[in-house]
Every structure is written in structure tokens, then in C-alpha cells.
Write an enzyme that holds these catalytic residues in place. Structure first.
Site, PDB file in Angstrom:
ATOM      1  N   LYS A 138      25.838  33.714  33.382  1.00 54.84           N
ATOM      2  CA  LYS A 138      26.297  32.350  33.115  1.00 54.84           C
ATOM      3  C   LYS A 138      26.259  32.058  31.616  1.00 54.84           C
ATOM      4  O   LYS A 138      27.182  31.439  31.069  1.00 54.84           O
ATOM      5  CB  LYS A 138      25.414  31.350  33.864  1.00 54.84           C
ATOM      6  N   HIS A 275      52.443  60.093  56.864  1.00 50.63           N
ATOM      7  CA  HIS A 275      52.594  58.636  56.794  1.00 50.63           C
ATOM      8  C   HIS A 275      51.774  57.933  57.881  1.00 50.63           C
ATOM      9  O   HIS A 275      52.265  57.039  58.576  1.00 50.63           O
ATOM     10  CB  HIS A 275      54.058  58.239  56.868  1.00 50.63           C
TER      11      HIS A 275
END
Length: 516
Positions: A138, A275
Site C-alpha cells: 500500500k 485439437h
């Protein structure tokens, strides 16, 4: 600010690279402040270090559970050093600010993976570490958060070059917040899993660590990376790439589909995938026999495909696989003869996993959609002849039942709608990804014919029920002798009637296996 205040707080579980990093900080004039074992390590290496307890005036208590949770620590981490009021408060409270925080957290994930009991896992949940990291992240404009040992050299170089600008600091802050988020996600998923999967939690956290930067995604204009989760399931993500070019996005996706498929079987099994759909799947007395039978199903599509095996690879199957161009081979292991054969094809990617995944293990799958995540339990249902319900007058014999079970286990791993044709523990034709079930049946029959395979007497599996009798009729006309399907259609009686009229055996499972 660019140049950090020359005071660093170091408190790490993973001490790799820490000593040379701390020595470099000390040489640049940083005061080193540290906790427990980290302080002892630095002192043993001849570095001047101040213990946190000397800063706070309070001893570490409760076996180390409380040591950094103190205003003298968090005040020094959270003070905005560009804010005069904050600096005045530090002076009034006799708190010295920090410029760098170096923290990595208690090894919760590795403790859990090692099979530790509940109490040990709880003790390896870090509290002070995440609190400090979040405070510093922070306040990154004033204090640099460092959570990754691989960043140590970069941090030293940045400090030496006065290169800690606002963008760089924000990057470190983002990494720090991601680090604590991943840590908390691992803990929350563990605690949720202890209660089973009776219900989905109101909030779910998923996190991963980047393991591989990929050249591109499904297509060259898409970027991609592989992230590892805390899941210890053996597979392509955690396997060892023994040789070959780096794995691509499509390699990873297809190899995962292939390896999950062969994990369904106890006998030697081979799946060839293209695939994300199987070109051919077969069982055999050994991998060589299984591969030859799997390849026979669709040799054209197998070119440039993925081969998955559920046994240690030997030289004979390796030689057979390398007869055609193959992108990836994935298996639990490979003997010396197999490795020597594959080494002659340096571009072939060989991945060894060490073990097979458990197809019945509980788990979650996650898929992204716009604005959300679709989360579901893994499809862990395995076809079993004991669960089959014969619904036709012609009852299947044991050999037919075994072939039906094999066919349904394959169909579970084929994109919907699908029909799978099988004989003797090997696929003959696979109709995948069709918009209608009758089209899937016609495609499976067509593919078998193109491969020169006779489907007379074969069995068929459907991933979902037949909404009309036309799909069954297509299979009857091709000579199929038995069908396994979930059942549950409004027209089940019509479908069963068509089967009975043709003398077909049919069993219902009650379980659908859609795959999208």
C-alpha cells in the site's frame, strides 16, 4: 521517491540468495533489521543486524506467532515519507521508517503437499508476513516490497542506479498483492475442501504462479502464459519436458486432454489427440499394440498430433510413434531405450509426469466467460458395466459390455455432440463436435470407412441421449450391434423400439457426459 530510506526489514522463510542480497544492502549503507532465524543467519554470516525484538522492546511470543505485529514495525512500514504529518508522528513516537521490506511467507503450500496434519498446516499459515507485505505494498511509494528471491539482483541494481521510479515501485506493489492473494487463495481452498464439495462457497479464490511464458496463445496474435495452481494432479502442467521445443498453448491444452483420457484405463492405453479431440484410442497387451490400434483409427488426423500413454514408454512404442510427425508425447515415464529413440527427433516434445492422474478424484474445473467464471466439479464418473441397465430384448454379453464401457469412457473426453464406434477395445470412428447427434453418428461411420475399418458388429457410445430414432437408425444401417447412452429422452420408447426392431442391444447409464 526514488532512493529508499536506508533501513531494510528482512524476514523470510525461503532464505535462498538472502545473504549476498543482505550483504549488498549493508555495503550500500542500509541498516538491517530482522526476525528470529533470519536474524541468526545474517549474524552468523558476519552481518550487523538488529533484531525486531530490540526495535519493538517486546519479545517474540507464542512460538513466534507474534513478533512483527507492533506499531514500531508497522508505523515504519506505513508512514508516507512524503507526508510531513506522518513524519512528525514517527518522530514523536520514536519510530524509524523503513525503505525496503524483504518478506516471503511460511511454506503453507509445500507443507500441505507434504501430507502434514491439520495442526501443522495451521501453524504454517503466516500472519505477520502478509500483514507487512500488504502494508508495504500500500505504501510502495515510500517502502519497496520484495517478495521474490529472484528479484534480489534487480533490486540491488535499481537502488544503485537510482531507478526506483513510480512505475517500477507500482510493479513491485502489484506483485506483492498478487503474492498474498495467491497465498490466501491456497489456504481458503484447502479449508473449503475439508468440508467436501457439498456446496460451492459464497466466495471462491483461484490463484496461480507463472511457470511459463508462451510464444503466443491459440493464434499468433494472442499472448499467453501457463500458471500453476496448488493442485498436485499429475499432468502436462507439472510434468518434466525432457526434450524438444518449448510447449505451446495448444500443445498444453491438447496434451492435458490426451493424458486425462488415458488415465481412465487400467490396461495399457494410448490416445492420439488433435485439437483436444481423440483421433484414436485403444487398449493393448502393451503400449506398442495399443498405439498401432489407436493409429489405425485415423492416421491422417494423427499427423502432427499428441500421443498420451498410461505406462512407461519403451523402445518399441517410441520407434512406432516416431514413424510419423508427432508434436508431443506424454507419459508417466520412459526407459533408456525409448529416450534414445526420441533423442533422434530433437524437435519432438517428450513430457514425463512421474505418475498418472486419478480419474475418480474430486476437483473443480474453471472456465472464463465475459464478466465471470464458470466453476463446476470435475466429471469424475467412470463407466462401469455394473451400472449399465439393459433396456432392449437383446441382452449384451460380457465382451460387448466391456467394449461399451470402453466406448463410453472415450466418449466422455470427446467434444459434444459425439458418437464413438468401438470394437475389441479400440476406436474405429469418432464423430466429434457436431450440432446434432445424427450428424455425429454419420461422421463416426464416415471416418471409420475412410480408415478402411469395418464397423459391422461394432458397439457405439453416445455422450447424451438420442432425441430421435434417426441417430440409432444410422448406426443400425451401418451394422452396429450395441449402443450405450444415458437415456432420458422424451422419445426413449421410440428409440428403444427401433433398437428392438433391429435386434440391437442397448444399455442406459443415466449419466450424461457433455463436453464443451
Amino acid at each position: 521517491m526514488t532512493t529508499p530510506h536506508k533501513r531494510a526489514l528482512l524476514s523470510v522463510s525461503d532464505k535462498a540468495g538472502l545473504v549476498p542480497f543482505a550483504r549488498s544492502l549493508a555495503q550500500m549503507g542500509f541498516e538491517l533489521v530482522s526476525t528470529g532465524g533470519t536474524a541468526s543467519l545474517l549474524a552468523d554470516e558476519g552481518l550487523a543486524v538488529t533484531k525486531v525484538a530490540d526495535v519493538t522492546g517486546f519479545p517474540e511470543i507464542m512460538g513466534g506467532r507474534v513478533k512483527t505485529l507492533h506499531p514500531k514495525v508497522h508505523g515504519g512500514l506505513l508512514a508516507d515519507q512524503a507526508n510531513p504529518a506522518h513524519m512528525q508522528t514517527l518522530g514523536e513516537q520514536e519510530i524509524e521508517p523503513f525503505g525496503v521490506l524483504v518478506v516471503n511467507l511460511y511454506p503453507f503450500a509445500s507443507t500441505l503437499a507434504g501430507g502434514a496434519d491439520f495442526a501443522t498446516c495451521i501453524e504454517n499459515i503466516d500472519i505477520g508476513g502478509p500483514a507487512m507485505v500488504r502494508a508495504c505494498a500500500k505504501n510502495h511509494a515510500s517502502v519497496l516490497p520484495v517478495v521474490d528471491p529472484s528479484d534480489y539482483d534487480r533490486v540491488i541494481a535499481l537502488i544503485e542506479a537510482d531507478g526506483l521510479d513510480a512505475d517500477t515501485r507500482r510493479g513491485f506493489a502489484a506483485k506483492a498483492f498478487a503474492h498474498t492473494a495467491r497465498y490466501d487463495a491456497q489456504i481458503s481452498r484447502w479449508l473449503q475442501a475439508l468440508d467436501g464439495e457439498a456446496a460451492f462457497a459464497e466466495e471462491l479464490s483461484f490463484a496461480g504462479a507463472k511457470a511459463l511464458e508462451l510464444r503466443y496463445g491459440e493464434n499468433p496474435h494472442q499472448s499467453a502464459a501457463l500458471y500453476l495452481t496448488a493442485d498436485q494432479r499429475p499432468g502436462i502442467a507439472t510434468g518434466e519436458l525432457l526434450q524438444g521445443k518449448p510447449l505451446s498453448y495448444n500443445n498444453l491444452n491438447d496434451a492435458d486432454a490426451a493424458f486425462e483420457l488415458v488415465s481412465e484405463f487400467d490396461d495399457p492405453a494410448v490416445a492420439i489427440i488433435k485439437h483436444a479431440n481423440p483421433c484414436g484410442v485403444a487398449l493393448g497387451d502393451d503400449l506398442y499394440g495399443a498405439y498401432r490400434r489407436a493409429l489405425a483409427c485415423d492416421e491422417t488426423s494423427a499427423f502432427g498430433g499428441i500421443v498420451a500413454c498410461n505406462r512407461v514408454l519403451d523402445g518399441s512404442v517410441a520407434a512406432a510413434i516416431t514413424e510419423i510427425f508427432t508434436e508431443v508425447v506424454i507419459a508417466p515415464g520412459a526407459d533408456d531405450a525409448a529416450r534414445a529413440v526420441f533423442a533422434q527427433k530433437p524437435n519432438l516434445r517428450l513430457v514425463l509426469t512421474g505418475d498418472m492422474p486419478d480419474p475418480s478424484a474430486k476437483g473443480l474445473t474453471v472456465k472464463s466467460i465475459a464478466g465471470g467464471l464458470l466453476v463446476q466439479s470435475r466429471d469424475d464418473e467412470q463407466a462401469s458395466v455394473e451400472a449399465f441397465k439393459a433396456v432392449t430384448a437383446n441382452q449384451p454379453d460380457q465382451t460387448t459390455l466391456n467394449n461399451l464401457a470402453f466406448a463410453q469412457r472415450v466418449a466422455k473426453h470427446v467434444k459434444s455432440n459425439t458418437i464413438v464406434l468401438v470394437a475389441g477395445g479400440a476406436t474405429l470412428g469418432i464423430g466429434a463436435g457436431q450440432m446434432s447427434r445424427v450428424d455425429a453418428a454419420h461422421l463416426a461411420i464416415k471416418k471409420a470407412g475412410e480408415a478402411g475399418l469395418d464397423v459391422t458388429g461394432a458397439v457405439a457410445a453416445s455422450d447424451a441421449f438420442f432425441p430421435f430414432a434417426d441417430g440409432i437408425q444410422a448406426l443400425i444401417d451401418a451394422g452396429v450391434s450395441a449402443v450405450v447412452q444415458p437415456g432420458g429422452s422424451m422419445r426413449d420408447d421410440e428409440v428403444i423400439g427401433a433398437a428392438d426392431s433391429a435386434g440391437l442391444s442397448m444399455v442406459f447409464t443415466g449419466t450424461r457426459h457433455f463436453r464443451h
